[in-house]
Design a protein around this motif. Structure first.
Motif, short mmCIF file in Angstrom:
data_model
loop_
_atom_site.label_atom_id
_atom_site.label_comp_id
_atom_site.label_asym_id
_atom_site.label_seq_id
_atom_site.Cartn_x
_atom_site.Cartn_y
_atom_site.Cartn_z
N SER A 52 0.92 -1.27 -0.04
CA SER A 52 0.04 0.02 0.07
C SER A 52 0.71 1.40 0.16
N VAL A 53 0.64 2.09 -0.80
CA VAL A 53 1.31 3.40 -0.85
C VAL A 53 0.38 4.68 -0.52
N ILE A 54 -0.72 4.45 0.06
CA ILE A 54 -1.91 5.57 0.25
C ILE A 54 -0.96 6.17 1.30
N ALA A 63 9.50 -2.69 -5.91
CA ALA A 63 8.67 -4.08 -5.58
C ALA A 63 8.41 -5.02 -6.86
N GLY A 64 8.75 -4.21 -8.16
CA GLY A 64 8.73 -4.89 -9.16
C GLY A 64 7.36 -4.40 -10.01
N PHE A 65 6.95 -3.40 -9.77
CA PHE A 65 5.66 -3.13 -10.55
C PHE A 65 5.94 -1.79 -11.41
N ASP A 66 5.23 -1.78 -12.41
CA ASP A 66 5.13 -0.50 -13.21
C ASP A 66 4.11 0.28 -12.81
N VAL A 106 -0.55 10.33 -2.33
CA VAL A 106 -1.56 9.18 -2.88
C VAL A 106 -2.94 9.07 -1.95
N THR A 107 -3.93 9.37 -2.65
CA THR A 107 -4.92 8.91 -1.92
C THR A 107 -5.82 7.73 -2.21
N ARG A 108 -5.53 7.06 -3.67
CA ARG A 108 -5.97 5.77 -4.04
C ARG A 108 -5.19 5.16 -4.79
N GLN A 109 -5.09 3.61 -4.79
CA GLN A 109 -4.05 3.02 -5.87
C GLN A 109 -5.31 2.03 -6.34
N GLU A 110 -4.98 1.36 -7.46
CA GLU A 110 -5.66 0.38 -8.18
C GLU A 110 -4.66 -0.54 -8.82
N PRO A 111 -4.70 -1.88 -8.69
CA PRO A 111 -5.45 -2.29 -7.60
C PRO A 111 -4.88 -2.09 -6.28
N GLY A 112 -5.65 -2.48 -5.17
CA GLY A 112 -5.29 -2.32 -3.83
C GLY A 112 -4.26 -3.10 -3.42
N ALA A 113 -3.65 -2.75 -2.34
CA ALA A 113 -2.68 -3.69 -1.51
C ALA A 113 -3.10 -5.38 -1.36
N MET A 167 0.34 -3.64 -13.77
CA MET A 167 0.55 -2.11 -13.46
C MET A 167 -0.43 -1.57 -12.32
N VAL A 168 0.08 -0.61 -11.62
CA VAL A 168 -0.54 -0.11 -10.68
C VAL A 168 -0.96 1.33 -10.99
#
Length: 851
Positions: free
Chosen positions: A724-726, A740-743, A759-766, A774-775
């Protein structure tokens, strides 16, 4: 002088007595001297070891109809052995008339002629003449036996000296030994056998040996078709073969004034006189009639010279393949225990070598490679193509852009160097570029990783393990001389190994080397038969090598390797993991017809699952960087492209039947291929004009099947933890996710209670997601308010929302019989949702009767 003369007469007399006693034992020999001499002569070696004739080695290839055709031949002695029935009887008559008219009546030695010659030689200082045909045959056998063991010209000359021109008492001793051998030989062999053996072994000038080669060389005919005049001419040569030879039109010798004689200008006068002498002897012996004599004597000598070329220069269109075959003959123990023995066997062993070359594929390859010029003024440009049969290793074609020359030339338009093979086989390698990545792919699979596992392949700093166990920091960046860049300045991405291979992503393969060491990748290449072109192991850094501080670059193909090795390696993938060493010889026979074919091995070098998954991944390349080399004939193929520093370009690939490798690049120098064009192609992509034609021709002849399905364990999607990066700043969130290996992509700012840029939201979530997912992160605009939780009556809920700053409020009622009074059940958006103050908020409530 008188004492020497008397001594010679005594030796001659003894020789006569000894020979007489041995030939006709019934003649009594009395006296101590005669008895002692007889013992001495009788104790001389009598058995003559007649070694096989020195014969040319012939190398064959198939023509388009499948027939064996001569490709090349090698010899020290140009000889075409013949049988008795393959010789015109007039040739036997001519040689007997010329050399030994009593041949069929003496016991191997002409006593009168020998003693006369010994007396004559004593006066003249010579040691020649007076020998019967049997004695001459003995001398030739001894000389041939000696020369067959010679390894250089000096030893050959020594053989001639020891058997022909010894002086003094050694010369008489040699003559006695010849006599002893000749007498015993006559007891063991028939006259016809001796006569035929003599005609097959004796020299007729230069490298021409035997009547078969002499007839072909001087008169372009065979021994069975010789005329009386031709037979007499050839018979006359044996006395002075290099004087009487007919292939020197400018003159075969010189006179006392130093002028050239016995050539076209004087009608080959010396040879003519000798021929007429032989004709006269034949007439006197009743072997020809007066009319035949007159006709033959009136016939001028008119040579019809046939040159029996040798060497790989005569292997038209396959010279470099021929030289490769020769290199195998010179190095494989099947052809001799030592290098000297193998070299001698090539030129004297009479072997018949049947090769693997496919005529149709060779011609197609020659046509295809011709789009690369033999020379250009602006770049030292080379190109090559090679094909091997999957499952056998048989070499089907081998071509290159520059014509063959054994010595090359200063202009560089021709060359003796075979661009397809290792230095030990007459070649030299080239940096393999990204075609070498196949070994990282196989290494990755063999260590249990999936091709659908994703890692961070973006440009940046990577840490890899060198062959010495040290950690090396490697910077991947575009546009920098001190860093590893990607093709066409691709910035890289976090993705799967399947995609890295498809896109030939350098930064991705360097990232793989953080998990699988450079050395293990090099060892995989070696296991698949690839070494440096100079033969040194790939996992050892040569002393003083410029590559020693940059071992990480090995995985990108900086080492010079041979295309033939790469073809065998790619063929092993197509063969379900079975490596067959390259094979150029289908069958080899010695002069006696014994099979001496070198045995090449096939061995498993990877599991079927690894091979199938590697093939599956390489098929994907044909829709990526290999799309320019697609064939479109329906035959499944895989491939891998490669460019090294824009100085070398490759295309390697295979069907299930044939593997094809094409290289184009700098022979010397560092010119950039993308700066030049030829035949409509940028030189860095001209491979796409060659490989499809070669592989397509192989597909048309051999076909091809579907590749086996990949191993599910090596293609499974790998799950990894998405953090999570919220609440993180956007930059920190990006770094965290990439590490962590994500684009990561950054969406538009959204309403959020957090500070702007957080950051207030990320998709997909943790949670657990597929590696490489892809995040998308959404930063807050700082203007969001969380919807408060409300309860009680609708009026109380409205008051609470207005108190939080919301003004766009509506009510939504649901009738409920059990409700005693209007009661709030929630809001939409739900409590805790961050929205703007102007966002519409709906209060939901229940009542017995909605108004």
């Amino acid at each position: 002088m008188l004492g020497g003369f008397v001594g010679v007469l005594g030796l001659s007399a003894i020789a006569g007595i000894l020979v007489t006693a041995t030939v006709t034992p019934a003649i009594a020999v009395s006296g101590y001297a005669a008895s002692s001499a007889l013992d001495t002569f009788d104790n001389m070696p009598s058995f003559l070891q007649i070694d096989p004739l020195m014969l040319p080695t012939e190398i064959y290839r198939k023509d388009s109809a499948g027939n064996d055709v001569l490709m090349a031949q090698f010899y020290d002695q140009n000889r075409i052995p013949v049988t008795w029935d393959q010789v015109n009887p007039v040739m036997f008559d001519a040689i007997i008339a010329s050399e030994d008219k009593k041949f069929y009546t003496h016991g191997g030695v002409d006593l009168v002629g020998t003693v006369s010659a010994l007396v004559g030689n004593a006066a003249s200082g010579s040691n020649r003449g007076g020998s019967s045909i049997t004695q001459q045959y003995v001398k030739n056998v001894l000389q041939q036996n000696c020369e067959s063991e010679a390894t250089n010209d000096e030893q050959v000359k020594a053989c001639f000296t020891s058997t022909t021109v010894a002086t003094g008492s050694a010369g008489y001793q040699r003559k006695l030994q010849e006599m002893r051998y000749a007498i015993q030989l006559e007891k063991q062999s028939s006259k016809d056998e001796i006569l035929l053996g003599y005609l097959n072994i004796t020299n007729f000038g230069g490298t021409v040996y035997g009547i078969g080669a002499a007839a072909q060389r001087y008169f372009s005919t065979d021994a069975a078709s010789l005329t009386i005049a031709q037979a007499a001419t050839i018979a006359g040569m044996v006395q002075e073969p290099n004087t009487y030879r007919l292939d020197r039109p400018e003159g075969s010798t010189t006179n006392s004034a130093g002028e050239a004689v016995n050539g076209e200008a004087d009608g080959y006068k010396l040879t003519l006189d000798r021929r007429n002498y032989v004709l006269g002897r034949m007439l006197d012996d009743g072997k020809i009639s007066q009319a035949e004599y007159d006709e033959a004597k009136a016939t001028p000598i008119t040579p019809a010279i046939t040159t029996r070329d040798q060497g790989c220069k005569i292997a038209s269109g396959a010279e470099f393949f021929c030289e490769y075959v020769v290199s195998i003959i010179k190095t494989d123990p099947s052809f001799g225990d030592t290098a000297e023995a193998r070299a001698a066997n090539l030129r004297r062993g009479g072997m018949k070598i049947y090769t693997t070359l496919n005529a149709d594929l060779q011609q197609t390859a020659l046509d295809a490679i011709s789009i690369v010029p033999a020379s250009r003024p602006d770049i030292d440009l080379g190109a090559s193509g090679v094909q091997v049969e999957v499952g056998t290793g048989r070499i089907l074609s081998m071509v290159q852009n520059r014509p063959y020359s054994a010595l090359g030339d200063d202009s560089g338009t021709v060359t003796p160097v075979n661009y397809n093979v290792r230095e030990a086989n007459g070649g030299g390698g080239h940096s393999a570029g990204s075609t070498y990545k196949v070994f990282s792919l196989i290494n990755w699979l063999e260590q249990g990783h999936s091709v659908n596992e994703a890692i961070n392949g973006r440009v940046g700093v990577k840490k890899v393990i060198n062959c010495d166990g040290q950690i090396q920091t490697v910077t991947t960046a575009n546009g920098r001389d001190d860093a590893v860049g990607n093709f066409e300045n691709n910035s890289g991405y976090t993705g799967t190994i399947y995609n890295f291979t498809r896109d030939s992503l350098n930064s991705g393969f360097i990232a793989m080397a953080e998990k699988i060491s450079v050395c293990t990748t090099n060892q995989v290449a070696m296991k698949l038969g690839v070494m440096r072109s100079d033969g040194t192991p790939l996992d050892q850094v040569p002393p003083g090598s410029l590559n020693s501080p940059n071992q990480a670059y090995n995985v990108l193909g900086d080492a010079a390797v041979a295309p033939l090795d790469m073809a065998a390696a790619y063929a092993s993938i197509a063969a379900n993991g079975i490596l067959c060493r390259p094979k150029s010889i289908d069958m080899a026979l010695d002069m006696n017809g014994n099979d001496i074919t070198p045995q090449t091995s096939c061995e498993r070098v990877m599991s079927e699952g690894v091979a199938a998954t590697a093939a599956y991944t390489l098929v994907g390349v044909m829709s990526g960087t290999g799309s320019g080399a697609r064939i479109g004939d329906g035959t499944p193929v895989f491939g891998k492209t490669g460019i090294h520093e824009y100085e070398q370009t490759w295309m390697d690939g295979a069907s299930t039947k044939v593997a094809t490798v094409v290289w184009v690049g700098n022979v010397k120098g560092h010119a950039k291929l993308d700066q030049f064009r030829n035949s409509g192609y940028q030189l860095s992509r001209i491979r796409n004009g060659i490989w499809p034609k070669m592989q397509g021709a192989a597909n048309a002849i051999y076909g091809g099947d579907a590749f086996p399905a990949p191993d599910p364990n090596l293609t499974k999607q790998v799950l990894t933890t998405l953090p999570s990066v919220i609440g993180m700043p956007v930059d920190q969130a990006q770094q965290t996710l990439q590490a962590a290996g994500f684009d990561v992509t950054v969406g538009d700012a959204v309403d959020g209670a957090e500070a702007a840029g957080t950051v207030t939201r990320q998709e997909p979530g943790a949670g657990r997601v597929a590696a490489g997912t892809m995040v998308t992160i959404y930063p807050s605009n700082g203007q969001g308010v969380a919807v408060p939780g409300v309860s009680g009556t609708p009026l109380e809920a409205q008051a609470a929302l207005r108190g939080a700053g919301f003004g766009n409020i509506t009510l939504q009622c649901t009738e409920q019989d059990s409700a005693t009074s209007p009661t709030v059940t929630g809001t939409n958006p739900a409590a805790g949702t961050v929205v703007s103050r102007s966002a519409p908020i709906t209060i939901t409530y229940q009542a017995k009767k909605c108004l």
